[in-house]
Design an enzyme around this catalytic site. Structure first.
Site, PDB file in Angstrom:
ATOM      1  N   ASP A   8       0.876  -1.167   0.000  1.00  0.00           N
ATOM      2  CA  ASP A   8       0.000   0.000   0.000  1.00  0.00           C
ATOM      3  C   ASP A   8       0.917   1.223   0.000  1.00  0.00           C
ATOM      4  O   ASP A   8       2.120   1.107   0.250  1.00  0.00           O
ATOM      5  CB  ASP A   8      -0.867  -0.027   1.262  1.00  0.00           C
ATOM      6  CG  ASP A   8      -1.615   1.269   1.491  1.00  0.00           C
ATOM      7  OD1 ASP A   8      -2.322   1.708   0.572  1.00  0.00           O
ATOM      8  OD2 ASP A   8      -1.463   1.841   2.576  1.00  0.00           O
ATOM      9  N   ASP A  10      -0.200   5.242   0.863  1.00  0.00           N
ATOM     10  CA  ASP A  10      -0.482   6.229   1.910  1.00  0.00           C
ATOM     11  C   ASP A  10      -0.588   5.571   3.282  1.00  0.00           C
ATOM     12  O   ASP A  10      -1.416   4.685   3.489  1.00  0.00           O
ATOM     13  CB  ASP A  10      -1.792   6.963   1.599  1.00  0.00           C
ATOM     14  CG  ASP A  10      -1.668   7.876   0.398  1.00  0.00           C
ATOM     15  OD1 ASP A  10      -1.077   8.952   0.552  1.00  0.00           O
ATOM     16  OD2 ASP A  10      -2.137   7.507  -0.686  1.00  0.00           O
TER      17      ASP A  10
END
Length: 223
Positions: A8, A10
């Protein structure tokens, strides 16, 4: 056998999320509105459909705002706060170890590609990733598993041959739903949120030995 690792962005690679929350929380306070972490978490790791922090004061609190000016102010404040942020602990080591181990490396983010590219370039880590899947590629972002299923297809691996690195409840749900072994490293904001099940949670990638994890997942008993 593990053949790929998908990160991922953020909150996982760099903590962009805490800066956003602080910026919006302080701005809301100026208008006499408390922005709770519970409310803000509705947009963490997903789209702004459930909660849009840019428009909430206007649409739900009936506060007269110049929305364009408010958006610009929030983005400027976020950029200011992000000057203090670096790659999260252990991330660069995991990227290096994954590359050395010959794993395919992907990035799956609910943000748009332009946003991801900006910070990936700033951090100097673009060359690690051979596959990007962002909000621009899917109909539904996390917690829907589509970002991860597309990432698996892009990397040419099965779910059981991949590891996902996440930080938020929505991201973890998406990776688990895709059938991927999921390692969660919550950040300052997401560690205060309730998570589901089906993943492994650790405080940091620092001190979590990559080679041992890979060896453990590659054994027949772990499949």
């Amino acid at each position: 056998m593990i053949k790929a690792i998908i990160f991922d962005f953020d909150g996982t690679i760099i903590d962009t999320e805490t800066a956003w929350y602080v910026a919006f929380r302080d701005a809301y306070k100026e208008h006499g509105v408390e922005l709770t972490l519970e409310k803000y978490s509705e947009c963490l790791g997903t789209s702004l459909h459930s909660f849009n922090p840019y428009t909430y004061l206007s649409t739900d609190c009936n506060i007269d705002l110049d929305l364009d000016a408010f958006r610009a102010a929030m983005q400027a404040r976020h950029a200011e706060l992000m000057m203090q942020e670096q790659v999260r602990p252990g991330i660069l080591n995991y990227l290096e170890k994954a590359k050395a181990a010959g794993l395919k490396i992907g990035l799956a983010s609910s943000s748009h590609r332009e946003w991801v590219d900006r910070f990936v370039a700033q951090l100097g880590i673009a060359d690690y990733f051979e596959c990007y899947r962002t909000a621009d590629n899917v109909k539904h972002v996390k917690p829907d598993p589509e970002l991860y299923t597309q990432s698996l297809e892009c990397l040419g691996v099965e779910a059981g041959e991949a590891i996902a690195i996440e930080d938020s409840p929505n991201g973890a749900k998406a990776a688990v739903a895709a059938g991927i072994y999921t390692l969660v490293i919550p950040n300052t904001i997401t560690k205060q949120l309730p998570f589901g099940t089906g993943h492994t949670m650790i405080e940091s990638l620092e001190g979590h030995d990559f080679d041992e994890m890979l060896a453990g997942l590659s054994t027949p008993s772990s499949s």
